[in-house]
Design a protein around this motif. Structure first.
Motif, PDB file in Angstrom:
ATOM      1  N   THR A  21       0.744  -1.357  -0.035  1.00 58.28           N
ATOM      2  CA  THR A  21       0.029   0.028  -0.158  1.00 58.28           C
ATOM      3  C   THR A  21       0.927   1.090  -0.064  1.00 58.28           C
ATOM      4  OG1 THR A  21      -1.746  -0.909   1.206  1.00 58.28           O
ATOM      5  CG2 THR A  21      -1.616   1.305   1.242  1.00 58.28           C
ATOM      6  N   HIS A  22       1.931   1.239   0.800  1.00 61.65           N
ATOM      7  CA  HIS A  22       2.969   2.371   0.788  1.00 61.65           C
ATOM      8  C   HIS A  22       3.503   2.706  -0.666  1.00 61.65           C
ATOM      9  CE1 HIS A  22       5.872   5.190   2.495  1.00 61.65           C
ATOM     10  NE2 HIS A  22       6.494   4.526   1.616  1.00 61.65           N
ATOM     11  N   ALA A  23       3.946   1.467  -1.208  1.00 65.18           N
ATOM     12  CA  ALA A  23       4.424   1.542  -2.582  1.00 65.18           C
ATOM     13  C   ALA A  23       3.446   2.122  -3.686  1.00 65.18           C
ATOM     14  CB  ALA A  23       5.063   0.246  -3.229  1.00 65.18           C
ATOM     15  N   ILE A  24       2.107   1.808  -3.574  1.00 58.84           N
ATOM     16  CA  ILE A  24       1.065   2.466  -4.477  1.00 58.84           C
ATOM     17  C   ILE A  24       1.221   3.911  -4.127  1.00 58.84           C
ATOM     18  CG2 ILE A  24      -1.239   2.390  -4.821  1.00 58.84           C
ATOM     19  CD1 ILE A  24      -1.178  -0.949  -4.164  1.00 58.84           C
ATOM     20  N   GLY A  25       1.140   4.376  -2.986  1.00 56.46           N
ATOM     21  CA  GLY A  25       1.002   5.522  -2.478  1.00 56.46           C
ATOM     22  C   GLY A  25       2.239   6.514  -3.067  1.00 56.46           C
ATOM     23  N   LEU A  26       3.228   5.836  -3.385  1.00 59.97           N
ATOM     24  CA  LEU A  26       4.396   6.404  -3.523  1.00 59.97           C
ATOM     25  C   LEU A  26       4.448   6.476  -5.309  1.00 59.97           C
ATOM     26  CD1 LEU A  26       7.312   5.052  -1.733  1.00 59.97           C
ATOM     27  CD2 LEU A  26       6.420   7.076  -1.643  1.00 59.97           C
ATOM     28  N   LYS A  27       4.053   5.245  -5.903  1.00 65.94           N
ATOM     29  CA  LYS A  27       4.251   5.043  -7.379  1.00 65.94           C
ATOM     30  C   LYS A  27       3.167   5.083  -8.147  1.00 65.94           C
ATOM     31  CE  LYS A  27       8.652   4.247  -6.474  1.00 65.94           C
ATOM     32  NZ  LYS A  27       9.646   5.396  -6.921  1.00 65.94           N
ATOM     33  N   GLY A  28       2.016   4.838  -7.394  1.00 64.32           N
ATOM     34  CA  GLY A  28       0.656   4.830  -8.318  1.00 64.32           C
ATOM     35  C   GLY A  28       0.175   3.540  -8.419  1.00 64.32           C
ATOM     36  N   ASN A  29      -0.902   3.425  -9.045  1.00 66.18           N
ATOM     37  CA  ASN A  29      -1.716   2.196  -9.310  1.00 66.18           C
ATOM     38  C   ASN A  29      -1.210   1.199 -10.161  1.00 66.18           C
ATOM     39  OD1 ASN A  29      -3.476   2.487  -7.091  1.00 66.18           O
ATOM     40  ND2 ASN A  29      -4.862   3.835  -8.624  1.00 66.18           N
ATOM     41  N   ASP A  30      -0.120   1.518 -11.163  1.00 65.13           N
ATOM     42  CA  ASP A  30       0.373   0.490 -12.206  1.00 65.13           C
ATOM     43  C   ASP A  30       1.340  -0.242 -11.555  1.00 65.13           C
ATOM     44  OD1 ASP A  30       1.539   3.135 -12.242  1.00 65.13           O
ATOM     45  OD2 ASP A  30       1.722   3.085 -14.417  1.00 65.13           O
ATOM     46  N   LEU A  31       1.732  -0.708 -10.612  1.00 66.62           N
ATOM     47  CA  LEU A  31       2.973  -1.455 -10.165  1.00 66.62           C
ATOM     48  C   LEU A  31       2.821  -2.681 -10.861  1.00 66.62           C
ATOM     49  CD1 LEU A  31       3.006  -0.844  -6.095  1.00 66.62           C
ATOM     50  CD2 LEU A  31       4.547   0.147  -8.037  1.00 66.62           C
TER      51      LEU A  31
END
Length: 144
Positions: free
Chosen positions: A91-101
């Protein structure tokens, strides 16, 4: 549980978390494979964007490694599996990088594949070999 940037002083603890988690979840790896990948992880921790999950005692419970929008590694201490640490890191990564991980998961690691599916990732491809050319098939997943 807080998410903080990589701290060099935690390096050995993160490698230890990685090893304990791999021994518990990557039962398809031989000892020589674990030794090989441990060296890879040991170097990679200082070469990519790493975020640590730390508890109230300020001790790492897990970590995520990112290369742009690619999750390169996500490992949670075995004692913390199933307690939301991995979810918090993603969830932290999504907050940083967006929803296209994106993430690649060992096909034999059904627990990890199920985790990412529950997080909303879908399979977009498959490779017979892993990134090191070893015969451990990868599932390529993307957050949708």
């Amino acid at each position: 549980m807080r998410i903080i940037p990589y701290r060099k002083q935690d390096h050995a603890k993160l490698v230890s978390i990685w090893e304990r988690a791999v021994r518990a979840t990557h039962t398809f790896l031989a000892e020589k494979d674990i030794v090989f990948y441990k060296n890879v992880v040991n170097e990679a921790l200082s070469e990519m964007e790493i975020w640590e999950a730390v508890g109230s005692a300020d001790e790492p419970a897990g970590f995520i490694g990112l290369d742009g929008k690619q999750i390169e590694m996500l490992f949670v201490d075995v004692d913390k599996h199933g307690q939301g640490v991995g979810r918090k890191l993603v969830t932290h990564a999504i907050g940083l990088k967006g929803n296209d991980l994106k993430v690649d998961v060992n096909e034999q690691n059904e627990g990890a594949a199920g985790f990412y599916t529950r997080m909303g990732f879908v399979q977009t491809g498959r490779s017979e070999l892993d990134g090191s050319g070893n015969p451990f098939p990868l599932l390529h997943l993307e957050l949708k």
